[in-house]
Design an enzyme around this catalytic site. Structure first.
Site: not given
Length: 290
Positions: A28, A65, A70, A179, A210
């Protein structure tokens, strides 16, 4: 292509925790601008992002996550309303400005409030700050586990030396995950971090799997490779090749592509339908050399 949702979401053990989570998760983090504006209550299409996260959960994703910086923890809270909390594995992170014993505990409590949860499954140190108190932060995280507010401790963006240093500071619990930036185009972690993690029973969460869209286009791959793969897997998309590689080439990697569009979420999580062969994995490794 196979019909949408014509797959069964498989679960994979998250390191040596004994927890089974979906082989693919969702992230996110949206972008720096979105994150900055979120501080001032100005977020682009928050409802769409809630729908995207919810779409993932509706279709078998259990790993979500987020992070305190964020600006999306409350969106996660809204997205999972009505679902069985115990079936989900929610991860968030403490920012570098809160890397001390007291600050980390206060940051965790604020995250819990935004997430509207009683506990966090995976609490991660976001970055290895050169000025933060690593030992104090890890002590705080162990205290949070003792208090039942956190279930597991993780780190994020740690290189191998930093990871080993952090492991050496643990007193009561393990660091269960790291991570990191890992994708077909960024395979450097395969040299050290991923083998070390696999040997030590640690999970790897892959951000930018990606490459911010670079691996979702056919022209990112040789045409002969696409032709061969689509003979075996009719309709497989470029993004699904990239995500399938991460899951099939490793036993401990969980890609977390961004959840911002429900259609893209479905496309990403349908990558679990495709099981690349060892020869196909090796071919991809040759094309995307480290």
């Amino acid at each position: 292509m196979e019909d949408s949702l014509s797959y069964r979401m498989e679960l994979r053990e998250f390191g040596k925790t004994g927890e089974k989570v979906s082989r693919i998760g969702v992230g996110t983090y949206y972008d720096v601008g979105w994150m900055f504006l979120a501080r001032f209550g100005k977020r682009s299409d928050p409802e769409g992002k809630v729908r995207a996260i919810r779409t993932a959960v509706e279709n078998g994703v259990t790993l979500i996550d987020t992070a305190e910086v964020y600006g999306s923890e409350d969106l996660v809270a809204r997205a999972i309303e009505g679902f069985d909390r115990s079936s989900l594995f929610i991860a968030t992170k403490v920012w570098i400005t809160h890397m001390s014993y007291d600050s980390a505990i206060k940051a965790c409590r604020r995250s819990l409030k935004r997430l509207n949860m009683k506990y966090i499954d995976l609490y991660q140190i976001h970055f290895p700050s050169p000025v933060g108190n690593m030992e104090g932060t890890l002590r705080a995280m162990e205290k949070l586990v003792d208090d039942g507010l956190v279930r597991y401790i993780g780190v994020s963006n740690f290189n191998l030396r930093q990871l080993k240093d952090a492991l050496g500071l643990m007193k009561k619990y393990d660091i269960v995950s790291n991570q990191i930036h890992y994708s077909l185009k960024h395979r450097i972690p395969e040299r050290d971090i991923i083998p070390f993690a696999e040997k030590n029973g640690m999970a790897i969460l892959s951000w930018y799997p990606l490459e911010h869209g670079d691996l979702v286009r056919d022209d990112a791959y040789p045409s002969d490779l696409l032709t061969d793969l689509r003979k075996r897997y009719p309709g497989i998309r470029a993004s699904q090749i990239a995500l399938s590689y991460l899951m099939e080439a490793n036993s401990n990697v969980f890609p977390i592509p961004r959840a911002s569009n429900p259609d893209h979420v479905i496309e990403n999580i349908e990558s679990v339908k495709y099981t690349l062969s060892e020869d196909e994995i090796n071919r991809l490794k040759q094309i995307f050399s480290t």
